[in-house]
Scaffold this motif. Structure first.
Motif, mmCIF file in Angstrom:
data_model
loop_
_atom_site.group_PDB
_atom_site.id
_atom_site.type_symbol
_atom_site.label_atom_id
_atom_site.label_comp_id
_atom_site.label_asym_id
_atom_site.label_seq_id
_atom_site.Cartn_x
_atom_site.Cartn_y
_atom_site.Cartn_z
ATOM 1 N N TYR A 92 -7.947 8.101 3.994
ATOM 2 C CA TYR A 92 -7.818 7.123 3.374
ATOM 3 C C TYR A 92 -9.218 6.149 2.988
ATOM 4 O O TYR A 92 -9.207 5.288 2.556
ATOM 5 N N LYS A 146 1.370 4.967 6.576
ATOM 6 C CA LYS A 146 0.519 5.158 6.539
ATOM 7 C C LYS A 146 -0.321 5.148 8.182
ATOM 8 O O LYS A 146 -1.274 5.695 8.890
ATOM 9 N N HIS A 213 -5.843 0.956 13.762
ATOM 10 C CA HIS A 213 -6.980 0.038 12.764
ATOM 11 C C HIS A 213 -7.058 -1.486 13.256
ATOM 12 O O HIS A 213 -8.341 -1.857 13.029
ATOM 13 N N TYR A 216 -4.292 -4.109 9.973
ATOM 14 C CA TYR A 216 -3.759 -3.355 8.365
ATOM 15 C C TYR A 216 -2.607 -4.161 8.217
ATOM 16 O O TYR A 216 -1.577 -4.766 8.911
ATOM 17 N N ASN A 220 -5.210 -4.662 2.350
ATOM 18 C CA ASN A 220 -6.295 -3.996 3.283
ATOM 19 C C ASN A 220 -6.194 -2.153 3.171
ATOM 20 O O ASN A 220 -6.357 -1.150 2.872
ATOM 21 N N VAL A 221 -5.168 -2.357 1.798
ATOM 22 C CA VAL A 221 -4.348 -1.141 1.012
ATOM 23 C C VAL A 221 -4.513 -1.863 -0.150
ATOM 24 O O VAL A 221 -4.571 -1.954 -0.844
ATOM 25 N N VAL A 231 -0.486 5.196 -1.779
ATOM 26 C CA VAL A 231 -1.788 4.789 -0.591
ATOM 27 C C VAL A 231 -3.026 5.471 -1.107
ATOM 28 O O VAL A 231 -3.142 6.076 -0.932
ATOM 29 N N VAL A 234 -7.327 2.544 2.570
ATOM 30 C CA VAL A 234 -6.797 1.982 3.768
ATOM 31 C C VAL A 234 -8.998 0.968 4.206
ATOM 32 O O VAL A 234 -9.829 2.146 4.130
#
Length: 354
Positions: A92, A146, A213, A216, A220-221, A231, A234
Motif C-alpha cells: 500500500y 491495514k 506508521h 495513521y 492518510n489512507v 484500501v 497509505v
C-alpha cells in the motif's frame, strides 16, 4: 469525480520554482513532455504536498515546510528511503519515482512519488459519498485491518529493523516529546508539566518492536474510487519507525473524535470518525486487540500519550506561526487547541485507574 482527492491552488508563500521542478522531473523521467501544471493538496499541517501534472501523467512532490524546522523533523530523504524499503512487504506504499538531496534545486530535500488516484476521507464524507451505517462500519474495520497488517510486517525482511534503537521505545518517546514541547512552548500556552510527569511515572514496558506508521489516520489512507471499502494506499511515512504498536494505536486514536465528544474536541476533528457506523475509541481498541492477538488490559496510558503527542505537534506548528515563520492562517488557533488538549489529558488522568 468529486469523490477523488483534488489538489487546489497553491497557498501564498508556498509556491515552487516551476522551472526548477521541470528540469529535475525531466532528468528523472526523460520521456516527460511539455510544461508541468502544479497544484497543492490542502490537507496536512506539516510537510507540503503538491500534484505535478504533465498532461495525463500525474505525480506527487513532497517537501518540508518553509521557515524554521525542528532538528530531525521533516526528513524527506528518510521518508522516501523507508517507503522504498517497505513497499515489497506492504504493497500500500506508493512507488518512489525520484529523490533529490541537491538544495540548489528547491532549497531543500524533496522526493517525487506516484500519484495514487482515489478517495481520501478528510473532515467529512464527500458530498456524493453515501454509505449506510453497516457499510461505514465495514470501511472502518478495513482501515484498522491495514494498521494490524503493518504491525505484522517482517521488519528484518524490509531492512527497517535497523531503524530501531531496541528496548525502551516508550521511555524514549515520553522523554523526546516532553523535550520537544518545552522547546516549542509559547507564553500563551500551558506548561503540561503535570501531564508529562504522569506519563513519566506510568510508563509501561514495550509490548513489542514492530514497524509502526506513527500518523495513521483516515486522511492518510487512499481508497479505491470504484470500491471505497478497499484500501489502495497509505501515505505520509515521515514518522514511521520500529516501535511499540500500542503507542502507534494511541497516536491514531488522538484524532479519533466521536459524534458525542465535546465541542472543543470536535473543533479538532479532521477525519469522519463521527459518522454513524464508525467504531468508538473503545471499540477500536477492542477490535485491534482481537485482530492482533495483543492483550490490552488498560489503554489509558496510550490514549493520554497520543493526546499529549498531538498537543506537541500542534504546539510546534503554532510556535512557527507565533514567531512569524509561517503566515498560514489555519495555525492561528493552534495555541487554543494545545490548551484544550492539556485540559483533556488532565481529566483523563484524574479518571484513570493507573
Amino acid at each position: 469525480m468529486t469523490q477523488i482527492d483534488q489538489a487546489v491552488d497553491i497557498r501564498e508563500g508556498e509556491e515552487l520554482d516551476i522551472a526548477a521542478v521541470d528540469r529535475f522531473m525531466k532528468q528523472a523521467i526523460p520521456d516527460l513532455e511539455g510544461a508541468p501544471a502544479i497544484k497543492q493538496y490542502p490537507g496536512g499541517a506539516s510537510n507540503l504536498t503538491y500534484q505535478v501534472d504533465y498532461g495525463d501523467r500525474s505525480y506527487v512532490l513532497r517537501r518540508p515546510p518553509f521557515g524554521h524546522i525542528a532538528k530531525s523533523a521533516h526528513d524527506m530523504l528518510r521518508e522516501a528511503k523507508v517507503m522504498r524499503a517497505l513497499k515489497p512487504e506492504f504493497p500500500y506504499v506508493p512507488n518512489i519515482v525520484a529523490i533529490c538531496d541537491d538544495h540548489d534545486v528547491l532549497g531543500c530535500d524533496f522526493y517525487i512519488m506516484e500519484r495514487l488516484k482515489g478517495i481520501i476521507l478528510r473532515q467529512d464524507f464527500p458530498k456524493d459519498f453515501e454509505l449506510s451505517e453497516a457499510d461505514t462500519r465495514k470501511l472502518c474495520l478495513n482501515v484498522i485491518d491495514k494498521l494490524v497488517d503493518l504491525h505484522n510486517v517482517d521488519a528484518k525482511a524490509t531492512g527497517l529493523d535497523k531503524l530501531g534503537k531496541g528496548a525502551g521505545y516508550v521511555q524514549r518517546q515520553i522523554g523526546g516529546w516532553s523535550d520537544r514541547f518545552r522547546k516549542a512552548k509559547t507564553d500563551d500556552v500551558g506548561d503540561f508539566e503535570a501531564v508529562m510527569g504522569w506519563l513519566n511515572d506510568k510508563m509501561p514496558d514495550d509490548v513489542a518492536q514492530v514497524v509502526i506508521h506513527n500518523d495513521y489516520r483516515f486522511d492518510n489512507v487512499v481508497l479505491n474510487q470504484d470500491n471505497p471499502f478497499e484500501v489502495i494506499g497509505v501515505l505520509d511515512w515521515e514518522m514511521a519507525t520500529i516501535g511499540d504498536p500500542l503507542m502507534d494505536l494511541g497516536n491514531s486514536l488522538a484524532y479519533w473524535i466521536e459524534a458525542d465528544d465535546e465541542g472543543p474536541f470536535q473543533m479538532l476533528r479532521r477525519q469522519p470518525t463521527h459518522q454513524p457506523g464508525m467504531l468508538t475509541r473503545k471499540e477500536v481498541v477492542a477490535y485491534y486487540a482481537e485482530k492482533s492477538g495483543r492483550k490490552i488490559d488498560n489503554f489509558d496510558f496510550y490514549e493520554i500519550y497520543g493526546l499529549f503527542r498531538l498537543a506537541v505537534i500542534v504546539q510546534q506548528i503554532y510556535y512557527r506561526f507565533y514567531h512569524g515563520q509561517t503566515k498560514d492562517k489555519r495555525f492561528a488557533a493552534f495555541g487554543h487547541a494545545a490548551n484544550y488538549l492539556e485540559k483533556r489529558c488532565q481529566r483523563l488522568i484524574e479518571a484513570s485507574d493507573l
